[in-house]
Design a protein around this motif. Structure first.
Motif, PDB file in Angstrom:
ATOM      1  N   THR A  36       7.118  10.100   0.837  1.00  0.00           N
ATOM      2  CA  THR A  36       5.911   9.593   1.490  1.00  0.00           C
ATOM      3  C   THR A  36       5.565  10.403   2.728  1.00  0.00           C
ATOM      4  O   THR A  36       6.437  10.732   3.533  1.00  0.00           O
ATOM      5  CB  THR A  36       6.108   8.111   1.895  1.00  0.00           C
ATOM      6  OG1 THR A  36       6.495   7.357   0.749  1.00  0.00           O
ATOM      7  CG2 THR A  36       4.822   7.524   2.459  1.00  0.00           C
ATOM      8  N   ILE A  63      -2.624   6.476  -0.092  1.00  0.00           N
ATOM      9  CA  ILE A  63      -2.433   5.195   0.579  1.00  0.00           C
ATOM     10  C   ILE A  63      -3.270   5.140   1.846  1.00  0.00           C
ATOM     11  O   ILE A  63      -3.614   6.174   2.438  1.00  0.00           O
ATOM     12  CB  ILE A  63      -0.945   4.948   0.912  1.00  0.00           C
ATOM     13  CG1 ILE A  63      -0.337   6.125   1.669  1.00  0.00           C
ATOM     14  CG2 ILE A  63      -0.157   4.729  -0.374  1.00  0.00           C
ATOM     15  CD1 ILE A  63       1.131   5.967   2.007  1.00  0.00           C
ATOM     16  N   SER A  66      -1.995   1.606   6.073  1.00  0.00           N
ATOM     17  CA  SER A  66      -0.754   0.878   5.834  1.00  0.00           C
ATOM     18  C   SER A  66      -0.143   1.375   4.526  1.00  0.00           C
ATOM     19  O   SER A  66      -0.867   1.555   3.535  1.00  0.00           O
ATOM     20  CB  SER A  66      -1.029  -0.622   5.733  1.00  0.00           C
ATOM     21  OG  SER A  66       0.082  -1.289   5.160  1.00  0.00           O
ATOM     22  N   PRO A  67       1.173   1.603   4.475  1.00  0.00           N
ATOM     23  CA  PRO A  67       1.812   2.067   3.233  1.00  0.00           C
ATOM     24  C   PRO A  67       1.628   1.103   2.058  1.00  0.00           C
ATOM     25  O   PRO A  67       1.731   1.501   0.905  1.00  0.00           O
ATOM     26  CB  PRO A  67       3.289   2.176   3.610  1.00  0.00           C
ATOM     27  CG  PRO A  67       3.308   2.299   5.090  1.00  0.00           C
ATOM     28  CD  PRO A  67       2.124   1.519   5.580  1.00  0.00           C
ATOM     29  N   GLN A  68       1.347  -0.168   2.363  1.00  0.00           N
ATOM     30  CA  GLN A  68       1.142  -1.140   1.290  1.00  0.00           C
ATOM     31  C   GLN A  68      -0.268  -1.074   0.705  1.00  0.00           C
ATOM     32  O   GLN A  68      -0.539  -1.657  -0.332  1.00  0.00           O
ATOM     33  CB  GLN A  68       1.401  -2.565   1.802  1.00  0.00           C
ATOM     34  CG  GLN A  68       2.874  -2.889   2.022  1.00  0.00           C
ATOM     35  CD  GLN A  68       3.437  -2.240   3.274  1.00  0.00           C
ATOM     36  OE1 GLN A  68       2.747  -2.126   4.278  1.00  0.00           O
ATOM     37  NE2 GLN A  68       4.683  -1.800   3.202  1.00  0.00           N
ATOM     38  N   ASP A  69      -1.148  -0.347   1.350  1.00  0.00           N
ATOM     39  CA  ASP A  69      -2.546  -0.246   0.918  1.00  0.00           C
ATOM     40  C   ASP A  69      -2.695   0.954  -0.013  1.00  0.00           C
ATOM     41  O   ASP A  69      -2.982   2.069   0.425  1.00  0.00           O
ATOM     42  CB  ASP A  69      -3.449  -0.122   2.151  1.00  0.00           C
ATOM     43  CG  ASP A  69      -4.919  -0.149   1.789  1.00  0.00           C
ATOM     44  OD1 ASP A  69      -5.235  -0.524   0.641  1.00  0.00           O
ATOM     45  OD2 ASP A  69      -5.748   0.211   2.647  1.00  0.00           O
ATOM     46  N   VAL A  70      -2.486   0.749  -1.310  1.00  0.00           N
ATOM     47  CA  VAL A  70      -2.549   1.833  -2.294  1.00  0.00           C
ATOM     48  C   VAL A  70      -3.982   1.946  -2.811  1.00  0.00           C
ATOM     49  O   VAL A  70      -4.518   1.029  -3.427  1.00  0.00           O
ATOM     50  CB  VAL A  70      -1.571   1.581  -3.457  1.00  0.00           C
ATOM     51  CG1 VAL A  70      -1.686   2.687  -4.499  1.00  0.00           C
ATOM     52  CG2 VAL A  70      -0.146   1.480  -2.937  1.00  0.00           C
TER      53      VAL A  70
END
Length: 200
Positions: A36, A63, A66-70
């Motif tokens: 990442t 992304i 935020s890393p959770q926002d793909v």
């Protein structure tokens, strides 16, 4: 993972985070790796993640902050093998990191370390299920029953799609992988007539 990480560092684009592990038993105990880069080295409005699995090859995702926002997750088309060379991976990653675009190239060469990775992954799975590593066969370890070849290259299995039922075919595959189960009760192969068309 180490070989890819070294190739990326040599190009001046080391990932911000690296993770290598394996899936659970239900998912086949397959190895995977995540690389990442956050927003700072990409120079864009988001980050980049490369994802590799031993049975599916390379994917990438864009992304958000935020890393959770793909925002996007898709296969990396330049790679025509599950194990491209680390240098080829680094070349594609560099263009992605610097331009956020997939290069219009194609790599068909398999990494010369691929065989070692496959062997290590296979032996790990065998160990989890209490079986001797294939690499130890021929060193005084009793060969196991089944159709596995002595050189550790795998299993040769033939299924006749006209004569074998789906249930028997699945049972044969499971047995080849060490999950011996009896043929299901009520298997219709005994009562099938020659006039019956084969199952789709």
């Amino acid at each position: 993972m180490r070989a890819v990480d070294d190739a990326l560092a040599a190009r001046g684009i080391p990932p911000g985070s690296v993770r290598a592990s394996y899936t659970n038993r239900d998912q086949g105990l397959t190895s995977y790796m995540w690389l990442t880069w956050d927003v700072s080295p990409t120079g864009g409005s988001g980050g980049l993640r490369l994802h590799w699995t031993e049975r599916q090859g390379w994917y990438y995702s864009l992304i958000g902050m935020s890393p959770q926002d793909v925002l996007l997750y898709t296969v990396l088309l330049p790679f025509r093998t599950f194990f491209p060379t680390p240098q080829n991976v680094a070349e594609v990653a560099e263009q992605l990191v610097r331009t956020m675009r997939v290069p219009d190239v194609e790599f068909r060469t398999e990494w010369d370390g691929a065989g070692g990775v496959r062997a290590a992954a296979r032996d790990f799975r065998r160990a989890v299920f209490g079986r001797a590593p294939a690499s130890r066969q021929g060193e005084g370890v009793e060969p196991e029953t089944g159709t596995e070849t002595g050189d550790g290259k795998g299993v040769q299995l033939t299924i006749d799609t006209r004569a074998d039922t789906f249930e028997r075919a699945i049972a044969a595959v499971r047995a080849a992988y060490g999950h011996n189960i009896p043929a299901p009760v009520g298997d219709r192969s005994e009562s099938a007539t020659s006039a019956s068309p084969p199952a789709p």
